[in-house]
Design a protein around this motif. Structure first.
Motif, PDB file in Angstrom:
ATOM      1  N   THR A 104       0.820  -1.027   0.042  1.00 42.38           N
ATOM      2  CA  THR A 104      -0.007   0.045  -0.012  1.00 42.38           C
ATOM      3  C   THR A 104       0.970   1.330   0.143  1.00 42.38           C
ATOM      4  OG1 THR A 104      -1.882  -1.137   1.079  1.00 42.38           O
ATOM      5  CG2 THR A 104      -1.884   1.320   1.266  1.00 42.38           C
ATOM      6  N   CYS A 107       1.682   2.138  -3.300  1.00 42.72           N
ATOM      7  CA  CYS A 107       0.744   2.548  -3.952  1.00 42.72           C
ATOM      8  C   CYS A 107       0.451   4.078  -4.058  1.00 42.72           C
ATOM      9  CB  CYS A 107      -0.689   1.859  -3.758  1.00 42.72           C
ATOM     10  SG  CYS A 107      -2.305   2.628  -4.428  1.00 42.72           S
ATOM     11  N   THR A 177      -4.642  -0.004  -1.395  1.00 49.27           N
ATOM     12  CA  THR A 177      -4.733  -1.280  -2.375  1.00 49.27           C
ATOM     13  C   THR A 177      -6.221  -1.906  -2.055  1.00 49.27           C
ATOM     14  OG1 THR A 177      -3.609  -2.339  -0.602  1.00 49.27           O
ATOM     15  CG2 THR A 177      -2.354  -1.593  -2.382  1.00 49.27           C
ATOM     16  N   CYS A 186      -4.483  -0.688  -6.994  1.00 51.19           N
ATOM     17  CA  CYS A 186      -4.169   0.345  -6.477  1.00 51.19           C
ATOM     18  C   CYS A 186      -5.010   1.489  -7.052  1.00 51.19           C
ATOM     19  CB  CYS A 186      -2.633   0.538  -6.556  1.00 51.19           C
ATOM     20  SG  CYS A 186      -1.952   2.136  -6.280  1.00 51.19           S
TER      21      CYS A 186
END
Length: 366
Positions: A104, A107, A177, A186
């Protein structure tokens, strides 16, 4: 401009999906095929071409750093912004092929890098056009205040980066995510507390700051530059005017279709009840194609603004010649050798352009 965005139930996820209200039962099979077959190859091609072009600009600037002009300051920052944007493309190529297989935090980082460098690219293009306007339309004032212009340009560059970073705050906050079927994506996921109005404002800012305002400044400034060149006597002007037309056309042709789709997205936000899967799929397809065209601009910038300039080509050829002569020479040694060939008089001008009125554009051809 948005990060790669295919909306609902696809292998490639959006970073700023404003269509959370779209029909979740729309499979959009054509978009899946487009994402998996076309986008990875296209992104990798853009990555290699853009990385080489912008890296050469930065390398030449570094080795000839003593010859920068105020215009060069914008062009180097433009190359840095383009290069940082280009570095996000491998992540989106991998995501288009097999979903988002990163954390994440990546992302958030990739989305933020993309947004920051997109805004900075557009603003630096605008700054280049305004600087060319000052140099060509007001040459004496520009020459007399060259040192002040250089300092002012550095402050403007700093301001551009601050604005670009500030505009990517939504990406830092809302990029996440998410598991959709068997694929991790994402994208921007707005919490319920974020109203539709704020999402519309976000999209509207993308259109205004990322396209309309830079385009307005570029058209006005280059129109005045063209008018001044046409009025000048005994001044080569055809190649400069040709490059002005090319720059504006490339900017419009690469950005207008994409921003038109963004406008459609903004309008759809006012009609959240739309459930027509065919219409949503057509919009999504248009979004991917126009976005891919818009991405080309970061690869074309070095060729439009730098490689087309005689000064840069000479500096590049001299650097390559110096690098191939045995051990790597320092920039000072290369400069000294070049000066011995009688090129000092030409070096007094900017690295990416010449100081005469007819060839003052940094993008001018010889």
């Amino acid at each position: 401009m948005a990060v790669p965005d295919i909306w609902a139930r696809t292998n490639h996820s959006p970073s700023e999906n404003s269509f959370n209200q779209s029909n979740p039962f729309c499979e959009m099979s054509h978009i899946k095929i487009l994402a998996k077959t076309f986008l990875p190859i296209f992104f990798w091609i853009l990555f290699f071409v853009g990385a080489i072009g912008n890296a050469l600009v930065i390398l030449v600037y570094w080795r000839y750093r003593g010859k920068k002009s105020p215009t060069d300051t914008y062009l180097i920052h433009l190359a840095i912004a383009d290069l940082l944007f280009i570095f996000t493309l491998p992540f989106w190529a991998a995501a288009a092929w097999d979903g988002w297989n990163f954390k994440t935090v990546m992302c958030k980082i990739v989305n933020s890098m993309y947004k920051t460098n997109f805004y900075s690219c557009m603003l630096f293009l605008m700054c280049v056009s305004f600087d060319r306007y000052v140099v060509v339309v007001w040459p004496m004032q520009a020459q007399n205040s060259k040192l002040k212009r250089l300092m002012r340009h550095k402050l403007i560059c700093f301001g551009v980066w601050v604005i670009a970073v500030a505009l990517c705050i939504p990406e830092v906050m809302y990029s996440q995510t998410e598991q959709i079927g068997n694929t991790t994506v994402c994208r921007m996921i707005y919490p319920p507390s974020v109203s539709r109005t704020l999402r519309i404002i976000d999209l509207s800012m993308k259109i205004a700051i990322g396209f309309l305002f830079p385009l307005l400044v570029m058209v006005v400034c280059y129109a005045r530059v063209a008018h001044t060149l046409l009025q000048a006597r005994k001044t080569p002007k055809h190649k400069s005017l040709k490059m002005i037309i090319i720059i504006i056309l490339v900017f419009v042709l690469s950005q207008f279709p994409y921003n038109s789709i963004l406008l459609v997205k903004t309008m759809v936000l006012y009609a959240p009840a739309i459930k027509d899967c065919k219409m949503l799929e057509n919009i999504a397809t248009g979004f991917q194609l126009t976005q891919s065209i818009a991405f080309l601009h970061s690869c074309l910038n070095p060729f439009l603004y730098v490689f087309a300039g005689e000064r840069f080509r000479k500096a590049l050829f001299q650097m390559m010649k110096c690098m191939t002569q045995g051990p790597m020479k320092s920039p000072e040694q290369c400069n000294s050798a070049d000066a011995s060939q009688g090129q000092n008089s030409r070096r007094s001008s900017a690295l990416f352009g010449r100081s005469k009125l007819g060839t003052s554009l940094a993008l001018s051809s010889p």
